[in-house]
Write a protein that holds these residues in place. Structure first.
Motif, PDB file in Angstrom:
ATOM      1  N   ASP B  51       1.200  -0.806  -0.007  1.00 31.08           N
ATOM      2  CA  ASP B  51      -0.201  -0.252   0.482  1.00 31.08           C
ATOM      3  C   ASP B  51       1.080   1.499  -0.301  1.00 31.08           C
ATOM      4  OD1 ASP B  51      -1.961  -1.578   0.316  1.00 31.08           O
ATOM      5  OD2 ASP B  51      -2.755  -0.897   1.997  1.00 31.08           O
ATOM      6  N   ILE B  52       0.564   2.455  -0.647  1.00 26.72           N
ATOM      7  CA  ILE B  52       1.308   3.679  -0.446  1.00 26.72           C
ATOM      8  C   ILE B  52       0.053   4.520   0.759  1.00 26.72           C
ATOM      9  CG2 ILE B  52       2.123   5.485  -1.913  1.00 26.72           C
ATOM     10  CD1 ILE B  52       3.049   2.416  -2.033  1.00 26.72           C
ATOM     11  N   SER B  53       1.147   5.034   1.046  1.00 29.43           N
ATOM     12  CA  SER B  53       0.616   6.379   2.134  1.00 29.43           C
ATOM     13  C   SER B  53       0.355   7.698   1.568  1.00 29.43           C
ATOM     14  CB  SER B  53       1.686   6.037   2.814  1.00 29.43           C
ATOM     15  OG  SER B  53       2.323   7.633   2.584  1.00 29.43           O
ATOM     16  N   PRO B  54      -0.676   8.174   1.934  1.00 29.32           N
ATOM     17  CA  PRO B  54      -1.257   9.383   1.494  1.00 29.32           C
ATOM     18  C   PRO B  54       0.289  10.200   1.404  1.00 29.32           C
ATOM     19  CG  PRO B  54      -2.864   9.206   2.941  1.00 29.32           C
ATOM     20  CD  PRO B  54      -1.631   6.903   2.737  1.00 29.32           C
ATOM     21  N   SER B  55       0.226  11.131   1.202  1.00 28.06           N
ATOM     22  CA  SER B  55       1.119  12.387   0.996  1.00 28.06           C
ATOM     23  C   SER B  55       1.110  12.919   2.471  1.00 28.06           C
ATOM     24  CB  SER B  55       1.028  13.113   0.006  1.00 28.06           C
ATOM     25  OG  SER B  55       2.547  14.371  -0.292  1.00 28.06           O
ATOM     26  N   TYR B 123     -13.416   6.395  -0.251  1.00 23.90           N
ATOM     27  CA  TYR B 123     -12.432   5.340   0.580  1.00 23.90           C
ATOM     28  C   TYR B 123     -11.700   5.504  -0.800  1.00 23.90           C
ATOM     29  CZ  TYR B 123     -14.993   6.434   4.760  1.00 23.90           C
ATOM     30  OH  TYR B 123     -15.138   7.002   5.756  1.00 23.90           O
ATOM     31  N   TYR B 124     -10.453   6.424  -0.705  1.00 24.28           N
ATOM     32  CA  TYR B 124      -9.344   5.607  -2.000  1.00 24.28           C
ATOM     33  C   TYR B 124      -8.235   4.746  -1.611  1.00 24.28           C
ATOM     34  CZ  TYR B 124     -12.325   8.473  -4.349  1.00 24.28           C
ATOM     35  OH  TYR B 124     -12.799   8.624  -5.203  1.00 24.28           O
ATOM     36  N   GLY B 125      -8.124   3.694  -2.426  1.00 19.61           N
ATOM     37  CA  GLY B 125      -6.059   3.485  -1.542  1.00 19.61           C
ATOM     38  C   GLY B 125      -5.524   3.316  -3.246  1.00 19.61           C
ATOM     39  N   VAL B 126      -3.519   3.355  -3.217  1.00 17.16           N
ATOM     40  CA  VAL B 126      -3.546   3.416  -4.130  1.00 17.16           C
ATOM     41  C   VAL B 126      -2.468   2.316  -3.521  1.00 17.16           C
ATOM     42  CG1 VAL B 126      -0.736   4.015  -5.222  1.00 17.16           C
ATOM     43  CG2 VAL B 126      -2.932   5.927  -4.564  1.00 17.16           C
ATOM     44  N   HIS B 127      -1.790   1.676  -4.246  1.00 19.06           N
ATOM     45  CA  HIS B 127      -1.182  -0.356  -4.210  1.00 19.06           C
ATOM     46  C   HIS B 127       0.185  -0.287  -5.851  1.00 19.06           C
ATOM     47  CE1 HIS B 127      -4.696  -0.442  -1.944  1.00 19.06           C
ATOM     48  NE2 HIS B 127      -5.481   0.179  -3.045  1.00 19.06           N
ATOM     49  N   ALA B 133       7.968  -1.997  -6.492  1.00 18.45           N
ATOM     50  CA  ALA B 133       8.235  -1.142  -5.447  1.00 18.45           C
ATOM     51  C   ALA B 133       9.830  -0.871  -5.569  1.00 18.45           C
ATOM     52  CB  ALA B 133       8.238  -1.681  -4.129  1.00 18.45           C
ATOM     53  N   VAL B 134      10.445  -1.668  -6.053  1.00 20.58           N
ATOM     54  CA  VAL B 134      12.388  -2.549  -5.908  1.00 20.58           C
ATOM     55  C   VAL B 134      13.163  -1.821  -7.013  1.00 20.58           C
ATOM     56  CG1 VAL B 134      13.662  -4.424  -7.081  1.00 20.58           C
ATOM     57  CG2 VAL B 134      12.311  -5.062  -5.773  1.00 20.58           C
ATOM     58  N   PHE B 135      12.595  -1.404  -8.061  1.00 16.98           N
ATOM     59  CA  PHE B 135      12.567   0.058  -9.290  1.00 16.98           C
ATOM     60  C   PHE B 135      12.567   0.839  -8.853  1.00 16.98           C
ATOM     61  CE2 PHE B 135      11.748   2.425 -12.369  1.00 16.98           C
ATOM     62  CZ  PHE B 135      12.196   2.368 -13.229  1.00 16.98           C
ATOM     63  N   ALA B 136      11.551   2.039  -7.916  1.00 16.03           N
ATOM     64  CA  ALA B 136      11.418   2.931  -6.930  1.00 16.03           C
ATOM     65  C   ALA B 136      12.131   2.488  -6.235  1.00 16.03           C
ATOM     66  CB  ALA B 136      10.299   3.394  -6.983  1.00 16.03           C
ATOM     67  N   THR B 137      12.566   1.580  -5.430  1.00 12.87           N
ATOM     68  CA  THR B 137      13.479   2.046  -4.047  1.00 12.87           C
ATOM     69  C   THR B 137      15.008   2.563  -4.331  1.00 12.87           C
ATOM     70  OG1 THR B 137      12.501   0.643  -2.647  1.00 12.87           O
ATOM     71  CG2 THR B 137      14.679   0.683  -2.329  1.00 12.87           C
ATOM     72  N   GLU B 170       0.763  -0.540 -11.127  1.00 11.75           N
ATOM     73  CA  GLU B 170       0.291   0.544  -9.989  1.00 11.75           C
ATOM     74  C   GLU B 170      -1.296   0.362 -10.317  1.00 11.75           C
ATOM     75  OE1 GLU B 170       2.004   4.025 -11.143  1.00 11.75           O
ATOM     76  OE2 GLU B 170       0.276   5.167  -9.413  1.00 11.75           O
ATOM     77  N   LEU B 171      -1.828   0.640  -8.695  1.00 13.25           N
ATOM     78  CA  LEU B 171      -3.060   0.218  -8.759  1.00 13.25           C
ATOM     79  C   LEU B 171      -3.830   0.816  -8.083  1.00 13.25           C
ATOM     80  CD1 LEU B 171      -3.118  -3.281  -7.473  1.00 13.25           C
ATOM     81  CD2 LEU B 171      -2.976  -2.974 -10.142  1.00 13.25           C
ATOM     82  N   LYS B 172      -4.536   1.623  -8.143  1.00 13.17           N
ATOM     83  CA  LYS B 172      -5.433   3.248  -7.133  1.00 13.17           C
ATOM     84  C   LYS B 172      -7.214   1.906  -7.035  1.00 13.17           C
ATOM     85  CE  LYS B 172      -6.468   7.907  -6.218  1.00 13.17           C
ATOM     86  NZ  LYS B 172      -6.595   8.910  -6.690  1.00 13.17           N
ATOM     87  N   THR B 173      -7.534   2.422  -5.438  1.00 17.43           N
ATOM     88  CA  THR B 173      -8.862   1.839  -5.458  1.00 17.43           C
ATOM     89  C   THR B 173     -10.053   2.504  -4.845  1.00 17.43           C
ATOM     90  OG1 THR B 173      -7.291   0.468  -4.007  1.00 17.43           O
ATOM     91  CG2 THR B 173      -7.922   0.069  -5.082  1.00 17.43           C
TER      92      THR B 173
END
Lengths: 46, 421
Positions: B51-55, B123-127, B133-137, B170-173
């Motif tokens: 999951d990706i946190s809100p900013s 409500y919204y989630g980003v995943h 994640a590895v690429f971004a890291t 990348e997903l948004k729910t």
């Protein structure tokens, strides 16, 4: 009793209306998929 | 197949882009895989995803998904989702131009406020998946710059470890409180969401969080496939969300057939027999974590309809649009008839996908970078008030010299922390 029957019928009918109207059932078959199923849980496949 | 059973992912690395149908098939196969049971719940909520946190002050963080539980059981850990409007309010890499979704609009389901007080927002989630994640890291470390998201599993080892065949995802729910829908028809999850307190009809404030069972109403499935660093942008909706505007498709006899707009029946985001004229009006936005009514309105449920059916312009008899509508309808039928009626996923449909010839669109030349597929695609729960745009209106780059990863708005804000193999 009749009101209950009518209410239940109406609820079922409403569900059916939505299901039927969103995706027309008589569209020309132009894109068909054969789903790739897994015998394991999905996590193992990612 | 077994109801709610497991489906394999599409092979993005070996993807064939011979025709449009291939893209729609990729999207549906991925959606069914993502919502398949994993050891920790759904696949998209498993250890293979973050999951990706809100900013927070312009930064976003990876949140590890719940740990293993018994197979098929939902994890006891709760997820943390945010309201749509807690998206970063500082300019994003490209958002300051396109600003898709950055109106910070609040969407409230029809049944959420009857009776009052209101019980649910959307409500919204980003995943993202582990590959992303590895690429971004890795990319945040002082290593050679890779300007675009990989479209193969193998890139130079110093830059990126070999990824799996699902490549970058990348997903948004989008979710509503499960108590306002017929929960038997929805994929559900437990989550911690912001708690809101009504101050007046025109102002709600936030106060901590509350744990709820949420029902899935929408999902963006976005990912790279072979030859497409721009990513394929597909979206899915629950069938009970909102009615479509009118459109044309080909029936089994090859006759162009009109499907008129109809809001009869029961919808989560549209009143029964609600009109288009009364719909897609933003009733409230978020300002400094408060929900504030827009001018002349109160914070309340509003009517919503899908302006561009299957991502095509409404009422279009253009052959390209008619054929594209027919393709997606056909694809949905093909998928749905392979699912058991008791499979909750039978209630979700793909409403379209959009991509290019492999060029990453720039903001300045969108008209010069032809979009392919559902070229006017939006999700009624995710871009309710921006439906006149499409995915690439916002997810594009400044110019061809810009890093292609800029199409993902979360990328620059993400702090390293993806799990390295």
């Amino acid at each position: 009793m009749n009101k209950i029957v009518i209410l239940v019928f109406s609820m079922l009918w409403i569900e059916a209306v939505n299901a039927q109207t969103v995706v027309p059932s008589n569209a020309k078959e132009t894109c068909v998929v054969s789903l790739q199923l897994s015998m394991k849980n999905g996590l193992m496949e990612q | 197949m077994t109801a709610n059973g497991a489906v394999n992912p599409a092979n993005s690395a070996q993807f064939s882009d011979a025709n449009k149908c291939d893209f729609y098939k990729w999207a549906s196969q991925m959606f069914l895989w993502l919502t398949s049971p994993g050891a920790e719940g759904y696949v998209f909520n498993s250890l293979g995803f973050f999951d990706i946190s809100p900013s927070v002050n312009g930064q976003r963080f990876f949140i590890t998904n719940p740990g293993p539980t018994a197979p098929g059981k939902m994890a006891s850990n709760n997820n943390t989702y945010a309201v749509h409007s807690t998206k970063p309010r500082v300019p994003e890499v490209i958002g300051e131009f396109g600003q898709a979704g950055s109106t910070n609009g609040v969407l409230i389901p029809q049944a959420a406020c009857s009776p009052t007080p209101c019980t649910s927002l959307v409500y919204y989630g980003v995943h993202v998946n582990n590959n992303y994640a590895v690429f971004a890291t890795v990319l945040k470390e002082p290593l050679p710059v890779v300007p675009s998201f990989p479209t193969t599993t193998s890139v130079p080892a110093r830059v990126f470890p070999k990824s799996t065949d699902t490549l970058m995802m990348e997903l948004k729910t989008s979710w509503v409180d499960a108590s306002i829908v017929n929960v038997a028809d929805y994929l559900t999850i437990n989550a911690t969401v912001p708690k809101f307190i009504k101050v007046t009809d025109k102002k709600w404030t936030t106060s901590g969080t509350v744990t709820k069972k949420l029902a899935l109403v929408g999902m963006h499935v976005v990912g790279t496939v072979k030859g497409h660093p721009e990513m394929v942008w597909a979206t899915f909706e629950h069938k009970g969300n909102a009615p479509f505007d009118s459109y044309y498709y080909k029936n089994a006899s090859d006759a162009v057939t009109k499907k008129p707009y109809s809001s009869a029946g029961n919808w989560t985001f549209m009143a029964t027999n609600g009109t288009k004229a009364s719909a897609n009006i933003e009733m409230a936005t978020v300002i400094n974590d408060d929900i504030i009514a827009t001018k002349g309105n109160t914070i309340s449920a509003s009517n919503t309809y899908i302006m561009n059916p299957w991502g095509s312009l409404p009422d279009s008899k253009n052959t390209k649009d008619v054929n594209n509508n027919t393709l997606i309808i056909s694809l949905n039928h093909s998928v749905l008839k392979q699912l058991k009626s008791t499979d909750k996923r039978v209630n979700y449909i793909q409403t379209g996908a959009v991509w290019t010839d492999g060029t990453i669109p720039t903001f300045n030349n969108i008209p010069d970078t032809p979009l392919i597929g559902s070229t006017h695609l939006a999700n009624s729960t995710l871009e309710t008030y921006k439906q006149k745009d499409n995915c690439f209106s916002c997810h594009s780059i400044n110019n061809q010299a810009s890093a292609g990863v800029g199409i993902s708005h979360i990328f620059d804000a993400l702090q390293p922390g993806g799990r390295l193999p």
